[in-house]
Design an enzyme around this catalytic site. Structure first.
Site, mmCIF file in Angstrom:
data_model
loop_
_atom_site.group_PDB
_atom_site.id
_atom_site.type_symbol
_atom_site.label_atom_id
_atom_site.label_comp_id
_atom_site.label_asym_id
_atom_site.label_seq_id
_atom_site.Cartn_x
_atom_site.Cartn_y
_atom_site.Cartn_z
ATOM 1 N N ASP A 112 1.026 -1.204 0.138
ATOM 2 C CA ASP A 112 -0.224 -0.038 0.066
ATOM 3 C C ASP A 112 0.697 1.171 -0.039
ATOM 4 O O ASP A 112 1.828 1.353 0.708
ATOM 5 C CB ASP A 112 -0.786 0.160 1.253
ATOM 6 C CG ASP A 112 -1.933 0.923 1.256
ATOM 7 O OD1 ASP A 112 -2.889 0.483 1.088
ATOM 8 O OD2 ASP A 112 -1.837 2.327 1.391
ATOM 9 N N ASN B 63 -2.504 13.257 -3.110
ATOM 10 C CA ASN B 63 -3.956 13.690 -4.149
ATOM 11 C C ASN B 63 -4.315 15.095 -3.275
ATOM 12 O O ASN B 63 -4.555 15.927 -4.052
ATOM 13 C CB ASN B 63 -5.114 12.624 -3.793
ATOM 14 C CG ASN B 63 -4.879 11.472 -4.786
ATOM 15 O OD1 ASN B 63 -3.986 11.405 -5.782
ATOM 16 N ND2 ASN B 63 -5.311 10.208 -4.424
ATOM 17 N N GLU C 299 -4.913 2.576 -3.726
ATOM 18 C CA GLU C 299 -3.514 2.527 -3.688
ATOM 19 C C GLU C 299 -2.932 1.187 -3.344
ATOM 20 O O GLU C 299 -1.947 1.378 -2.723
ATOM 21 C CB GLU C 299 -2.925 3.998 -2.980
ATOM 22 C CG GLU C 299 -3.171 3.838 -1.435
ATOM 23 C CD GLU C 299 -4.580 4.289 -0.763
ATOM 24 O OE1 GLU C 299 -4.788 4.618 0.131
ATOM 25 O OE2 GLU C 299 -5.453 4.558 -1.905
#
Length: 293
Positions: A167, A175, A210
């Site tokens: 991850d 973001n 992700e």
């Protein structure tokens, strides 16, 4: 314009109706033509035996020629029917060399082209259904179908099978601070690094925003841990502007599957290892031993 023999022959080649008409005309009139030739040759007509023999022979020859030509005319349809049956049974592509220019040739070519277009479309749809459009890696759906296959192979070969879940660390912050375009570039860069690092028979899938999963056939926990560590170091040096150097990191969970594990159990154990890596400070690899859930 008066048709010439050449143009008439060309029309015959391009028209099935003309071919059938010509064949039937020849077969029906062959006995008459034979009698005319017989009489024109000066043979005697006082005895009916030879005349009947000529008529019967010409009728039989005309019938055989008619059936043979009709069989040849419809041969492409028979080949097409067999090819379609083979395609339906085994998925084999239809490969026919069609030189005919009449209606049967046109229909046969059209069907072959349509099947090829449908197969190409189905292949594209299967790829879209099994792959992640952003990264090009496989998706969770494809992974769910693939893991049991790899488990069965590992059982047959009596070889290890390991899973890695990783991850990206603090991806939401990327973001939020730099925009989703930057986040997409990070995901693509990471996916490219994964493809470059794995072997041809290894499996990589993006299973969440992700989160990624790697299935490694013929790979023990120790070997999978080495692979995960190599990927971790690779991610650390990725350059994705405008992120600072070393901003792209990931946490890894490694688990070697037991023969009795289901797909859900494999992913659960790998996820437990991933959680331990995050709890340990992130940007690290944690390998989970086989213990009952």
């Amino acid at each position: 314009m008066i048709p010439t023999p050449a143009t008439s022959l060309g029309a015959m080649r391009h028209s099935l109706l003309a071919k059938i008409f010509g064949t039937c005309f020849l077969a029906i009139h062959l006995p008459l033509i034979a009698i005319i030739l017989y009489l024109g040759s000066g043979f005697s007509t006082h005895h009916p035996g030879p005349v009947l023999g000529v008529l019967l022979g010409a009728t039989l020859a005309g019938t055989i020629a008619c059936l043979w030509l009709l069989w040849r005319f419809f041969a492409p349809l028979r080949h097409l029917a067999r090819a379609i049956e083979h395609y339906q049974a085994e998925g084999a592509p239809i490969r026919l060399q069609i030189s005919r220019k009449d209606e049967i040739g046109t229909v046969t070519r059209a069907v072959v082209n349509m099947v090829a277009e449908v197969e190409s479309l189905m292949k594209s749809l299967r790829h879209q259904a099994s792959s992640d459009p952003l990264t090009g890696l496989h998706n969770r759906r494809w992974l769910a179908e693939r893991i049991p296959v790899e488990q069965a192979r590992a059982a047959r070969e009596k070889s290890p099978l390991s899973a890695i879940l990783f991850d990206l660390d603090h991806f939401k912050q990327i973001n939020d601070r730099h925009g989703h375009d930057t986040g997409d570039h990070v995901l693509m860069a990471v996916s490219e690094a994964v493809r470059d690092s794995l072997r041809r028979y290894d499996i990589a899938a993006r299973i969440g925003g992700e989160e990624f999963c790697l299935i490694l056939p013929r790979t023990s926990k120790q070997e999978a841990t080495v692979i995960a560590e190599r990927l971790r170091q690779t991610f650390e040096v990725l350059v994705v502007k405008p992120l600072p150097h070393g901003r792209v990191t990931a946490s890894f969970g490694v688990y070697e599957a037991a023969s009795s594990d289901s797909m859900q159990q494999i992913l659960l154990h790998a996820d437990q290892a991933l959680y331990a890596a995050k709890e340990g400070g992130r940007n690290r690899v944690f390998a989970l031993d086989r213990t009952p859930v």
